[in-house]
Design a protein around this motif. Structure first.
Motif, PDB file in Angstrom:
ATOM      1  N   PRO A  85       0.815  -1.229   0.000  1.00 24.86           N
ATOM      2  CA  PRO A  85       0.000   0.000   0.000  1.00 24.86           C
ATOM      3  C   PRO A  85       0.841   1.269   0.000  1.00 24.86           C
ATOM      4  O   PRO A  85       0.433   2.293  -0.564  1.00 24.86           O
ATOM      5  CB  PRO A  85      -0.809  -0.126   1.301  1.00 24.86           C
ATOM      6  CG  PRO A  85      -0.879  -1.593   1.565  1.00 24.86           C
ATOM      7  CD  PRO A  85       0.440  -2.130   1.103  1.00 24.86           C
ATOM      8  N   ALA A  86       2.011   1.214   0.652  1.00 25.14           N
ATOM      9  CA  ALA A  86       2.877   2.407   0.676  1.00 25.14           C
ATOM     10  C   ALA A  86       3.338   2.768  -0.729  1.00 25.14           C
ATOM     11  O   ALA A  86       3.300   3.941  -1.133  1.00 25.14           O
ATOM     12  CB  ALA A  86       4.071   2.151   1.595  1.00 25.14           C
ATOM     13  N   TRP A  87       3.764   1.749  -1.489  1.00 26.44           N
ATOM     14  CA  TRP A  87       4.192   2.030  -2.860  1.00 26.44           C
ATOM     15  C   TRP A  87       3.008   2.327  -3.763  1.00 26.44           C
ATOM     16  O   TRP A  87       3.140   3.061  -4.742  1.00 26.44           O
ATOM     17  CB  TRP A  87       5.028   0.858  -3.398  1.00 26.44           C
ATOM     18  CG  TRP A  87       6.449   1.002  -2.970  1.00 26.44           C
ATOM     19  CD1 TRP A  87       7.045   0.465  -1.877  1.00 26.44           C
ATOM     20  CD2 TRP A  87       7.443   1.791  -3.612  1.00 26.44           C
ATOM     21  NE1 TRP A  87       8.355   0.872  -1.782  1.00 26.44           N
ATOM     22  CE2 TRP A  87       8.634   1.677  -2.847  1.00 26.44           C
ATOM     23  CE3 TRP A  87       7.471   2.579  -4.759  1.00 26.44           C
ATOM     24  CZ2 TRP A  87       9.814   2.334  -3.189  1.00 26.44           C
ATOM     25  CZ3 TRP A  87       8.643   3.223  -5.110  1.00 26.44           C
ATOM     26  CH2 TRP A  87       9.799   3.097  -4.327  1.00 26.44           C
ATOM     27  N   GLY A  88       1.854   1.787  -3.422  1.00 26.33           N
ATOM     28  CA  GLY A  88       0.654   2.172  -4.157  1.00 26.33           C
ATOM     29  C   GLY A  88       0.356   3.649  -3.975  1.00 26.33           C
ATOM     30  O   GLY A  88      -0.022   4.344  -4.919  1.00 26.33           O
ATOM     31  N   MET A  89       0.548   4.145  -2.754  1.00 29.76           N
ATOM     32  CA  MET A  89       0.328   5.562  -2.485  1.00 29.76           C
ATOM     33  C   MET A  89       1.369   6.426  -3.195  1.00 29.76           C
ATOM     34  O   MET A  89       1.052   7.515  -3.708  1.00 29.76           O
ATOM     35  CB  MET A  89       0.363   5.816  -0.982  1.00 29.76           C
ATOM     36  CG  MET A  89       0.086   7.267  -0.596  1.00 29.76           C
ATOM     37  SD  MET A  89      -1.504   7.867  -1.228  1.00 29.76           S
ATOM     38  CE  MET A  89      -2.641   6.828  -0.305  1.00 29.76           C
ATOM     39  N   GLY A 142       0.935  10.049  -9.962  1.00 31.91           N
ATOM     40  CA  GLY A 142      -0.149  10.276 -10.920  1.00 31.91           C
ATOM     41  C   GLY A 142      -0.872  11.584 -10.676  1.00 31.91           C
ATOM     42  O   GLY A 142      -1.226  12.298 -11.626  1.00 31.91           O
ATOM     43  N   LEU A 143      -1.095  11.931  -9.398  1.00 30.35           N
ATOM     44  CA  LEU A 143      -1.796  13.171  -9.083  1.00 30.35           C
ATOM     45  C   LEU A 143      -0.964  14.391  -9.471  1.00 30.35           C
ATOM     46  O   LEU A 143      -1.497  15.398  -9.951  1.00 30.35           O
ATOM     47  CB  LEU A 143      -2.133  13.215  -7.594  1.00 30.35           C
ATOM     48  CG  LEU A 143      -3.237  12.254  -7.126  1.00 30.35           C
ATOM     49  CD1 LEU A 143      -3.380  12.319  -5.616  1.00 30.35           C
ATOM     50  CD2 LEU A 143      -4.563  12.603  -7.810  1.00 30.35           C
ATOM     51  N   ILE A 144       0.337  14.294  -9.241  1.00 31.87           N
ATOM     52  CA  ILE A 144       1.219  15.407  -9.630  1.00 31.87           C
ATOM     53  C   ILE A 144       1.156  15.622 -11.132  1.00 31.87           C
ATOM     54  O   ILE A 144       1.047  16.762 -11.621  1.00 31.87           O
ATOM     55  CB  ILE A 144       2.658  15.128  -9.170  1.00 31.87           C
ATOM     56  CG1 ILE A 144       2.738  15.202  -7.642  1.00 31.87           C
ATOM     57  CG2 ILE A 144       3.637  16.113  -9.798  1.00 31.87           C
ATOM     58  CD1 ILE A 144       4.046  14.703  -7.074  1.00 31.87           C
ATOM     59  N   SER A 174      -8.524  15.481 -19.597  1.00 31.79           N
ATOM     60  CA  SER A 174      -7.506  14.518 -19.153  1.00 31.79           C
ATOM     61  C   SER A 174      -7.603  14.207 -17.666  1.00 31.79           C
ATOM     62  O   SER A 174      -6.932  13.289 -17.180  1.00 31.79           O
ATOM     63  CB  SER A 174      -6.107  15.059 -19.474  1.00 31.79           C
ATOM     64  OG  SER A 174      -5.822  16.192 -18.657  1.00 31.79           O
ATOM     65  N   VAL A 175      -8.430  14.979 -16.938  1.00 30.90           N
ATOM     66  CA  VAL A 175      -8.490  14.793 -15.480  1.00 30.90           C
ATOM     67  C   VAL A 175      -9.010  13.403 -15.114  1.00 30.90           C
ATOM     68  O   VAL A 175      -8.433  12.706 -14.284  1.00 30.90           O
ATOM     69  CB  VAL A 175      -9.383  15.871 -14.843  1.00 30.90           C
ATOM     70  CG1 VAL A 175      -9.610  15.564 -13.368  1.00 30.90           C
ATOM     71  CG2 VAL A 175      -8.745  17.254 -14.999  1.00 30.90           C
ATOM     72  N   GLY A 176     -10.115  12.986 -15.752  1.00 29.49           N
ATOM     73  CA  GLY A 176     -10.697  11.677 -15.439  1.00 29.49           C
ATOM     74  C   GLY A 176      -9.734  10.530 -15.681  1.00 29.49           C
ATOM     75  O   GLY A 176      -9.473   9.727 -14.779  1.00 29.49           O
ATOM     76  N   PRO A 177      -9.163  10.420 -16.903  1.00 35.33           N
ATOM     77  CA  PRO A 177      -8.223   9.337 -17.175  1.00 35.33           C
ATOM     78  C   PRO A 177      -6.988   9.379 -16.269  1.00 35.33           C
ATOM     79  O   PRO A 177      -6.519   8.332 -15.808  1.00 35.33           O
ATOM     80  CB  PRO A 177      -7.835   9.566 -18.647  1.00 35.33           C
ATOM     81  CG  PRO A 177      -9.005  10.285 -19.222  1.00 35.33           C
ATOM     82  CD  PRO A 177      -9.496  11.174 -18.114  1.00 35.33           C
ATOM     83  N   ASN A 178      -6.475  10.588 -16.021  1.00 37.47           N
ATOM     84  CA  ASN A 178      -5.293  10.696 -15.166  1.00 37.47           C
ATOM     85  C   ASN A 178      -5.605  10.296 -13.719  1.00 37.47           C
ATOM     86  O   ASN A 178      -4.799   9.658 -13.043  1.00 37.47           O
ATOM     87  CB  ASN A 178      -4.733  12.120 -15.200  1.00 37.47           C
ATOM     88  CG  ASN A 178      -3.972  12.415 -16.473  1.00 37.47           C
ATOM     89  OD1 ASN A 178      -3.423  11.514 -17.100  1.00 37.47           O
ATOM     90  ND2 ASN A 178      -3.926  13.677 -16.870  1.00 37.47           N
ATOM     91  N   MET A 179      -6.786  10.674 -13.238  1.00 38.97           N
ATOM     92  CA  MET A 179      -7.185  10.290 -11.884  1.00 38.97           C
ATOM     93  C   MET A 179      -7.338   8.774 -11.782  1.00 38.97           C
ATOM     94  O   MET A 179      -6.937   8.154 -10.788  1.00 38.97           O
ATOM     95  CB  MET A 179      -8.496  10.979 -11.514  1.00 38.97           C
ATOM     96  CG  MET A 179      -9.035  10.576 -10.140  1.00 38.97           C
ATOM     97  SD  MET A 179      -7.931  11.039  -8.785  1.00 38.97           S
ATOM     98  CE  MET A 179      -8.279  12.796  -8.674  1.00 38.97           C
TER      99      MET A 179
END
Length: 266
Positions: A157-161, A167-169, A180-185
């Motif tokens: 989970p840590a590496w998942g975060m 991805g958020l950056i 692009s917000v939906g696909p990137n999220m």
């Protein structure tokens, strides 16, 4: 093979796939496959575990311990107690030296070792010390294997975060393009999904199963230690039977047969 462990893993995977495709086509599964996210989550987790391992061989051996949950473990306390009672009858009728021949038909190396120590006339306290030291070493090895999977369950989970933050950056840098917000999220959240999968589908169940197997094995061997020392002390088989029954739940004590076959008073 332990069918329960295999079945549990397969059912978990099947339920996850069912949740993905329910009301949709199977092609939706491709939306959950993202190579960069896999590399970050699975690769990062394994790399961290390699960093913590005692060399590459130790890392590989720890990974191989997953195979232990697939093996059927014969931890039958009642059967073990019955075997010890039979040995006590042999010792009572024919003497301790007769146990050496009886030991040839015993597959459990721990029990066989204890019997041979008794036959050799080893001091009872030394017998207990030797066997309990081996128990401690077995328990430490088992704890190390379970601990490996516990740590991996924390790393996943840590590496998942970490992947999600990456991805958020990237998403925020392209925020002016609202399409692009939906696909990137979605891509950012996939790494969290992978991390949770590592922890809850594989690592935590494996660690818990290894601990449960270890506890059952140690318990069986504790029964052996007490039984062997009682035999060495010359206790009546019936007394040994009643002593060892205390290791069993009341509902299981009927599975242990009468141990005093023609024995005299204690």
């Amino acid at each position: 093979m332990d069918i329960a462990s295999l079945l549990g893993l397969v059912i978990c995977f099947g339920l996850m796939i069912f949740g993905m495709v329910f009301g949709k086509s199977f092609s939706v599964i491709m939306d959950f496959l993202h190579v960069p996210s896999m590399l970050i989550t699975f690769g990062g987790t394994l790399a961290c575990m390699l960093t913590q391992a005692h060399g590459i061989p130790g890392f590989i051996n720890s990974l191989k311990s997953i195979g232990m949950i697939m093996k059927t473990q014969n931890f039958n306390e009642g059967e073990t107690i019955n075997n010890i009672i039979n040995l006590s009858n042999v010792a009572r009728k024919e003497g301790l030296l007769a146990l050496e021949e009886a030991a040839n038909g015993i597959e459990d190396e721990f029990l066989k070792k204890g019997i041979l120590l008794i036959v050799d006339g080893t001091d009872p306290e030394l017998v207990r010390s030797i066997l309990e030291t081996e128990l401690i070493c077995i328990e430490e090895r088992h704890a190390s294997s379970a601990g490996f999977w516990d740590r991996m369950a924390a790393m996943g989970p840590a590496w998942g975060m970490i992947g999600t933050l990456i991805g958020l950056i990237n998403m925020l840098k392209e925020l002016e393009d609202m399409a692009s917000v939906g696909p990137n999220m979605s891509t950012a959240l996939i790494t969290t999904f992978y991390g949770s999968l590592i922890a809850n589908w594989i690592c935590t169940p494996v660690a818990n199963k290894l601990r449960d197997n270890s506890a059952a094995e140690i318990r069986i061997k504790e029964v052996m230690v007490e039984g062997l020392l009682s035999i060495q002390a010359g206790e009546n088989p019936r007394v040994i039977e009643e002593k060892l029954k205390s290791f069993l739940a009341p509902s299981n004590r009927d599975s242990v047969g009468e141990g005093n076959e023609g024995g005299g008073e204690a």
